[in-house]
Design an enzyme around this catalytic site. Sequence first.
Site, PDB file in Angstrom:
ATOM      1  N   ILE A  59       0.830  -1.417   0.024  1.00 50.05           N
ATOM      2  CA  ILE A  59      -0.260   0.009  -0.118  1.00 50.05           C
ATOM      3  C   ILE A  59       0.797   1.497  -0.088  1.00 50.05           C
ATOM      4  O   ILE A  59       0.293   2.382  -0.314  1.00 50.05           O
ATOM      5  CB  ILE A  59      -1.056   0.106   1.318  1.00 50.05           C
ATOM      6  CG1 ILE A  59      -0.351  -0.237   2.530  1.00 50.05           C
ATOM      7  CG2 ILE A  59      -2.200  -0.899   0.994  1.00 50.05           C
ATOM      8  CD1 ILE A  59      -1.337   0.240   3.605  1.00 50.05           C
ATOM      9  N   ALA A  82      -1.753  -3.522   7.566  1.00 53.57           N
ATOM     10  CA  ALA A  82      -1.300  -2.809   8.745  1.00 53.57           C
ATOM     11  C   ALA A  82      -0.201  -3.813   9.409  1.00 53.57           C
ATOM     12  O   ALA A  82      -0.396  -4.985   9.415  1.00 53.57           O
ATOM     13  CB  ALA A  82      -2.490  -2.261   9.786  1.00 53.57           C
ATOM     14  N   THR A 124      -8.409   0.721  15.692  1.00 58.23           N
ATOM     15  CA  THR A 124      -8.574  -0.277  16.874  1.00 58.23           C
ATOM     16  C   THR A 124      -8.743   0.671  18.103  1.00 58.23           C
ATOM     17  O   THR A 124      -8.652   1.591  18.288  1.00 58.23           O
ATOM     18  CB  THR A 124      -6.957  -0.873  17.002  1.00 58.23           C
ATOM     19  OG1 THR A 124      -6.894  -1.262  18.405  1.00 58.23           O
ATOM     20  CG2 THR A 124      -5.886   0.360  16.726  1.00 58.23           C
ATOM     21  N   ASP A 125      -9.180  -0.199  19.086  1.00 54.63           N
ATOM     22  CA  ASP A 125      -9.606   0.242  20.363  1.00 54.63           C
ATOM     23  C   ASP A 125      -8.700   0.609  20.801  1.00 54.63           C
ATOM     24  O   ASP A 125      -8.703   1.631  22.094  1.00 54.63           O
ATOM     25  CB  ASP A 125     -10.437  -0.766  21.274  1.00 54.63           C
ATOM     26  CG  ASP A 125      -9.674  -1.950  21.591  1.00 54.63           C
ATOM     27  OD1 ASP A 125      -8.507  -2.152  21.142  1.00 54.63           O
ATOM     28  OD2 ASP A 125     -10.668  -2.752  22.436  1.00 54.63           O
ATOM     29  N   GLU A 126      -7.173   0.320  20.433  1.00 54.20           N
ATOM     30  CA  GLU A 126      -5.954   0.670  21.251  1.00 54.20           C
ATOM     31  C   GLU A 126      -5.561   2.294  20.930  1.00 54.20           C
ATOM     32  O   GLU A 126      -4.774   2.650  21.920  1.00 54.20           O
ATOM     33  CB  GLU A 126      -4.953  -0.195  20.923  1.00 54.20           C
ATOM     34  CG  GLU A 126      -4.908  -1.483  21.266  1.00 54.20           C
ATOM     35  CD  GLU A 126      -3.673  -2.268  21.285  1.00 54.20           C
ATOM     36  OE1 GLU A 126      -2.903  -1.787  21.364  1.00 54.20           O
ATOM     37  OE2 GLU A 126      -3.948  -3.604  21.181  1.00 54.20           O
ATOM     38  N   TYR A 148       2.806   0.640  17.994  1.00 56.40           N
ATOM     39  CA  TYR A 148       1.263   0.173  17.257  1.00 56.40           C
ATOM     40  C   TYR A 148       0.533   0.987  17.252  1.00 56.40           C
ATOM     41  O   TYR A 148      -0.030   1.799  16.312  1.00 56.40           O
ATOM     42  CB  TYR A 148       1.191  -1.110  17.670  1.00 56.40           C
ATOM     43  CG  TYR A 148      -0.047  -1.373  17.141  1.00 56.40           C
ATOM     44  CD1 TYR A 148      -0.355  -1.809  15.932  1.00 56.40           C
ATOM     45  CD2 TYR A 148      -1.183  -1.786  17.983  1.00 56.40           C
ATOM     46  CE1 TYR A 148      -1.643  -2.073  15.355  1.00 56.40           C
ATOM     47  CE2 TYR A 148      -2.380  -1.899  17.855  1.00 56.40           C
ATOM     48  CZ  TYR A 148      -2.655  -2.185  16.218  1.00 56.40           C
ATOM     49  OH  TYR A 148      -3.902  -2.543  15.942  1.00 56.40           O
ATOM     50  N   LYS A 152      -1.270   3.525  14.378  1.00 58.93           N
ATOM     51  CA  LYS A 152      -2.891   3.429  14.170  1.00 58.93           C
ATOM     52  C   LYS A 152      -3.725   4.788  14.564  1.00 58.93           C
ATOM     53  O   LYS A 152      -4.427   4.993  13.675  1.00 58.93           O
ATOM     54  CB  LYS A 152      -3.512   2.172  14.738  1.00 58.93           C
ATOM     55  CG  LYS A 152      -3.162   0.895  14.411  1.00 58.93           C
ATOM     56  CD  LYS A 152      -3.357   0.533  13.223  1.00 58.93           C
ATOM     57  CE  LYS A 152      -4.754  -0.018  12.681  1.00 58.93           C
ATOM     58  NZ  LYS A 152      -5.051  -0.386  11.428  1.00 58.93           N
ATOM     59  N   LYS A 187      -0.403 -13.763  18.362  1.00 60.61           N
ATOM     60  CA  LYS A 187      -1.347 -13.300  19.054  1.00 60.61           C
ATOM     61  C   LYS A 187      -1.611 -14.123  20.233  1.00 60.61           C
ATOM     62  O   LYS A 187      -1.444 -15.134  20.229  1.00 60.61           O
ATOM     63  CB  LYS A 187      -2.461 -12.669  18.348  1.00 60.61           C
ATOM     64  CG  LYS A 187      -2.065 -11.649  17.047  1.00 60.61           C
ATOM     65  CD  LYS A 187      -1.988 -10.274  17.632  1.00 60.61           C
ATOM     66  CE  LYS A 187      -1.542  -9.412  16.680  1.00 60.61           C
ATOM     67  NZ  LYS A 187      -2.414  -8.975  15.757  1.00 60.61           N
ATOM     68  N   PRO A 203       3.281 -18.196  27.794  1.00 62.92           N
ATOM     69  CA  PRO A 203       4.007 -17.145  28.737  1.00 62.92           C
ATOM     70  C   PRO A 203       3.056 -15.964  29.001  1.00 62.92           C
ATOM     71  O   PRO A 203       2.460 -15.146  28.121  1.00 62.92           O
ATOM     72  CB  PRO A 203       4.995 -16.643  27.559  1.00 62.92           C
ATOM     73  CG  PRO A 203       4.317 -17.138  26.178  1.00 62.92           C
ATOM     74  CD  PRO A 203       3.503 -18.001  26.447  1.00 62.92           C
ATOM     75  N   ARG A 271       4.932  -6.905  29.328  1.00 60.29           N
ATOM     76  CA  ARG A 271       5.458  -5.836  28.080  1.00 60.29           C
ATOM     77  C   ARG A 271       5.362  -4.846  28.448  1.00 60.29           C
ATOM     78  O   ARG A 271       4.743  -4.113  29.407  1.00 60.29           O
ATOM     79  CB  ARG A 271       3.899  -6.021  27.108  1.00 60.29           C
ATOM     80  CG  ARG A 271       4.005  -5.373  26.275  1.00 60.29           C
ATOM     81  CD  ARG A 271       2.458  -5.440  25.561  1.00 60.29           C
ATOM     82  NE  ARG A 271       2.378  -6.342  24.659  1.00 60.29           N
ATOM     83  CZ  ARG A 271       1.282  -6.888  24.044  1.00 60.29           C
ATOM     84  NH1 ARG A 271       0.134  -6.134  24.351  1.00 60.29           N
ATOM     85  NH2 ARG A 271       1.089  -7.767  23.265  1.00 60.29           N
TER      86      ARG A 271
HETATM   87  O1  DAU Z   1      -7.669  -4.241  20.903  1.00 59.62           O
HETATM   88  C1  DAU Z   1      -7.425  -4.327  19.410  1.00 59.62           C
HETATM   89  C2  DAU Z   1      -5.952  -4.836  19.273  1.00 59.62           C
HETATM   90  O2  DAU Z   1      -5.950  -6.227  19.776  1.00 59.62           O
HETATM   91  C3  DAU Z   1      -5.531  -4.980  17.962  1.00 59.62           C
HETATM   92  O3  DAU Z   1      -5.636  -3.749  17.323  1.00 59.62           O
HETATM   93  C4  DAU Z   1      -4.123  -5.318  17.784  1.00 59.62           C
HETATM   94  O4  DAU Z   1      -3.787  -5.428  16.526  1.00 59.62           O
HETATM   95  C5  DAU Z   1      -4.013  -6.999  18.258  1.00 59.62           C
HETATM   96  O5  DAU Z   1      -2.720  -7.285  18.484  1.00 59.62           O
HETATM   97  C6  DAU Z   1      -4.553  -6.639  19.796  1.00 59.62           C
HETATM   98  O6  DAU Z   1      -3.644  -6.161  20.676  1.00 59.62           O
HETATM   99  P1  DAU Z   1      -3.080  -6.626  21.963  1.00 59.62           P
HETATM  100  O7  DAU Z   1      -1.815  -6.303  22.494  1.00 59.62           O
HETATM  101  O8  DAU Z   1      -4.321  -6.683  23.104  1.00 59.62           O
HETATM  102  O9  DAU Z   1      -3.175  -8.256  21.743  1.00 59.62           O
HETATM  103  P2  DAU Z   1      -2.315  -9.604  21.971  1.00 59.62           P
HETATM  104  O10 DAU Z   1      -2.803 -10.643  21.429  1.00 59.62           O
HETATM  105  O11 DAU Z   1      -1.008  -9.404  21.586  1.00 59.62           O
HETATM  106  O12 DAU Z   1      -2.271  -9.500  23.571  1.00 59.62           O
HETATM  107  C7  DAU Z   1      -3.733  -9.753  24.294  1.00 59.62           C
HETATM  108  C8  DAU Z   1      -3.341  -9.739  25.881  1.00 59.62           C
HETATM  109  O13 DAU Z   1      -2.465 -10.963  26.130  1.00 59.62           O
HETATM  110  C9  DAU Z   1      -2.574  -8.440  26.210  1.00 59.62           C
HETATM  111  O14 DAU Z   1      -3.025  -8.145  27.505  1.00 59.62           O
HETATM  112  C10 DAU Z   1      -1.201  -9.058  26.345  1.00 59.62           C
HETATM  113  C11 DAU Z   1      -1.320 -10.454  26.657  1.00 59.62           C
HETATM  114  N1  DAU Z   1      -0.329 -11.414  26.306  1.00 59.62           N
HETATM  115  C12 DAU Z   1      -0.186 -11.349  24.757  1.00 59.62           C
HETATM  116  C13 DAU Z   1       0.943 -12.271  24.454  1.00 59.62           C
HETATM  117  C14 DAU Z   1       1.156 -12.302  22.847  1.00 59.62           C
HETATM  118  C15 DAU Z   1       0.352 -12.430  26.991  1.00 59.62           C
HETATM  119  O15 DAU Z   1      -0.025 -12.069  28.503  1.00 59.62           O
HETATM  120  N2  DAU Z   1       1.253 -12.947  26.821  1.00 59.62           N
HETATM  121  C16 DAU Z   1       1.680 -13.404  25.270  1.00 59.62           C
HETATM  122  O16 DAU Z   1       2.570 -14.049  24.958  1.00 59.62           O
END
Ligand code: DAU
Length: 341
Positions: A59, A82, A124-126, A148, A152, A187, A203, A271
């Site tokens: 894009i 994205a 995104t809600d973020e 990120y 966005k 994710k 993790p 994180r």
């Molecule tokens: O809220 C919408 C967003 O949700 C999207 O815009 C993003 O693209 C998407 O990645 C997601 O963001 P998060 O950071 O919330 O998603 P993630 O799946 O990385 O993590 C979800 C929750 O789980 C977050 O509190 C971090 C936690 N987590 C994540 C991973 C990958 C863990 O505890 N351990 C992990 O290994």
Amino acid sequence: MRILVTGGAGFIGSHLVRHLLAGEENQVVNLDALRYSGNLDNLKDLDGHPRYRFVHGDICDAALVDRVMREERIEAVVNCAAETHVDRSIIEPGGFVRTDVVGTSVLLEAARVCGVTRFVQVSTDEVYGDVPSGRSKESDPLAPRSPYSASKAGADLLALSYFTTYGFPVMVTRGSNTFGPNQYPEKFIPLFVTNALEDQPLPLYGDGLQQRDWLYVQDHCEGIALVLEKGEPGQAYNVGVGEERPNREVAEAILGLLGKPRSLVRHVTDRPGHDRRYALDCGKIAKLGWSPRFPFGEALKATVAWYRDNAWWWQKIKSGEFRVYYEKMYGARLRDAQGGR
Ligand code: DAU
């Protein structure tokens, strides 16, 4: 309608392409750069579909974007392309600014010049940042806190500025955490499901009490499609369920569905800048006629079953680029980790 979906080989994009093609009046062109998470395996069933065309490209490539819009006589655009993973944005923020901000700007400009009549920016809600209490409304100020979400937010505001400045008919959707089949296993849900299937540790960041509002991918796609059809130009729409759950509870639900022990959970270093909670007020999209149809428990069960039955899909990914990423992201953290409580 002749619709350009960008990032259509990704997770939400591929489900959206399929959902839009279910409308017989729609023709869909999918423009995707096929970077690490873009995957044509997600669209195998559309090979030879008479109303679908795939274009391999970025894009950020203004000449290509302009050519595709003209040659395909595109009437509407949905920008799903994205860089989306918060953890990767912490390691390498530059690519997020390039794809999410610059890429969106290229698309908006080409769409405006080519006379596109509907443009949906998938945000995104973020962008609202951490929400310790209450619910974010579309009129709230944006306060993103990671590279990120800041990228966005830049794209989101740029899109809305095209309405204010040029009267260009753009709408923005701000979706919550989406899950379902075909989600890249970086994710949370697909990582935990596939690790559990392999009896590998899960993790969990920090205390695992961060909350997310989980939205099934089909519901999210229906929300985006409705905004494409009926959204008011210049408006943003939250898309979420309104049921926040702690990560720990979701991890336990996954283990329960797979019959795996709680001892697979490892509390690892958190994180950096981790947002504790996102929560959306979705009254505005409800007025357009959208509500989520898939209860979390059923959708999680279907998702877990999909990963169990489609190991070919994620094993291919996990044995490629993902291995290097996983070691970099989790290797040291897991070696230092404590077992589940
Ligand atoms: O809220 C919408 C967003 O949700 C999207 O815009 C993003 O693209 C998407 O990645 C997601 O963001 P998060 O950071 O919330 O998603 P993630 O799946 O990385 O993590 C979800 C929750 O789980 C977050 O509190 C971090 C936690 N987590 C994540 C991973 C990958 C863990 O505890 N351990 C992990 O290994």
